[in-house]
Motif scaffolding. Sequence first.
Motif, PDB file in Angstrom:
ATOM      1  N   SER A 158       0.835  -1.196   0.000  1.00 25.15           N
ATOM      2  CA  SER A 158       0.000   0.000   0.000  1.00 25.15           C
ATOM      3  C   SER A 158       0.864   1.238   0.000  1.00 25.15           C
ATOM      4  CB  SER A 158      -0.927   0.033   1.212  1.00 25.15           C
ATOM      5  OG  SER A 158      -0.251   0.453   2.350  1.00 25.15           O
ATOM      6  N   PHE A 180      -4.073  -1.857  -0.651  1.00 31.06           N
ATOM      7  CA  PHE A 180      -4.108  -3.117   0.096  1.00 31.06           C
ATOM      8  C   PHE A 180      -5.272  -4.009  -0.337  1.00 31.06           C
ATOM      9  CE2 PHE A 180      -5.176  -5.801   3.733  1.00 31.06           C
ATOM     10  CZ  PHE A 180      -3.946  -6.383   3.984  1.00 31.06           C
ATOM     11  N   ASN A 181      -6.458  -3.413  -0.547  1.00 32.75           N
ATOM     12  CA  ASN A 181      -7.638  -4.232  -0.849  1.00 32.75           C
ATOM     13  C   ASN A 181      -7.589  -4.899  -2.217  1.00 32.75           C
ATOM     14  OD1 ASN A 181      -8.078  -1.937  -2.316  1.00 32.75           O
ATOM     15  ND2 ASN A 181     -10.141  -1.564  -1.561  1.00 32.75           N
ATOM     16  N   SER A 182      -6.668  -4.516  -3.086  1.00 36.59           N
ATOM     17  CA  SER A 182      -6.537  -5.194  -4.376  1.00 36.59           C
ATOM     18  C   SER A 182      -5.147  -5.798  -4.554  1.00 36.59           C
ATOM     19  CB  SER A 182      -6.843  -4.224  -5.522  1.00 36.59           C
ATOM     20  OG  SER A 182      -5.901  -3.170  -5.537  1.00 36.59           O
ATOM     21  N   TYR A 183      -4.380  -5.858  -3.477  1.00 31.14           N
ATOM     22  CA  TYR A 183      -2.990  -6.300  -3.575  1.00 31.14           C
ATOM     23  C   TYR A 183      -2.852  -7.748  -4.039  1.00 31.14           C
ATOM     24  CZ  TYR A 183       1.940  -6.886  -2.485  1.00 31.14           C
ATOM     25  OH  TYR A 183       3.282  -7.136  -2.574  1.00 31.14           O
ATOM     26  N   ASN A 184      -3.585  -8.681  -3.417  1.00 31.92           N
ATOM     27  CA  ASN A 184      -3.438 -10.092  -3.777  1.00 31.92           C
ATOM     28  C   ASN A 184      -3.818 -10.339  -5.229  1.00 31.92           C
ATOM     29  OD1 ASN A 184      -2.431 -11.017  -1.305  1.00 31.92           O
ATOM     30  ND2 ASN A 184      -4.479 -11.113  -0.449  1.00 31.92           N
ATOM     31  N   ASP A 189       2.006  -9.465   3.111  1.00 33.32           N
ATOM     32  CA  ASP A 189       1.175  -9.402   4.300  1.00 33.32           C
ATOM     33  C   ASP A 189       1.389 -10.742   5.002  1.00 33.32           C
ATOM     34  OD1 ASP A 189      -0.724  -8.578   6.150  1.00 33.32           O
ATOM     35  OD2 ASP A 189      -2.413  -9.271   4.935  1.00 33.32           O
ATOM     36  N   GLY A 193     -10.228  -2.300  11.829  1.00 36.07           N
ATOM     37  CA  GLY A 193      -9.325  -2.535  10.698  1.00 36.07           C
ATOM     38  C   GLY A 193      -8.149  -1.593  10.698  1.00 36.07           C
TER      39      GLY A 193
END
Length: 187
Positions: A23, A55-59, A77, A179
């Motif tokens: 991120s 972060f929410n689309s990292y994987n 992560d 979170g």
Amino acid sequence: MNSSAKTFAGVLAGLLITLGGASAASIPAARANKIIAEFEKRYPTIKISYHAVPFNSYNETLGARFAQGDVDIFDIDQPQSASYAVRGWEADLTAAFANQRALIDPPALQESTINGKLLNLPYQIGTTFLYYNKKVLQQIGVAFPSNKAGEIPTWEWVEATARKAVAAKATAYGVTCCGLPATGCVC
């Protein structure tokens, strides 16, 4: 320059390293660029291309980049390490960092080692913390959690305590989890 640095520079000479970050918040571009500039100054034959990903689309992004062969080094992560290892995304770093293992915090080293192989290098530690309502715990007859190292409450304890508190109508919600930027639970 020590022998590890010479080996590192020799192995990577002339390469473009694509570095993915989890991120922009964890390593802001200005800071990343400053670090990269210093690195490239020290190792002029190595160029780094840094890509910050939310972060929410990292994987998803990381998976797509691995499929394209477009990533060399990436931010991990830590809870995802095992799933990355299963996909073959992590290299065995055991031999390369054998001399540095003693410098790594033992719990962090343990989290970075899967099936006896050092698969990633911890550089930041996330902290999970637990707040609890003393009045609720007293009301339901549960002892306060220990604050001694190695005696931390388990998730099973948290779940059982939360269920007991709700059943006793001492609280409407047994556990509330928060979170980013930090993870914390309120029991």
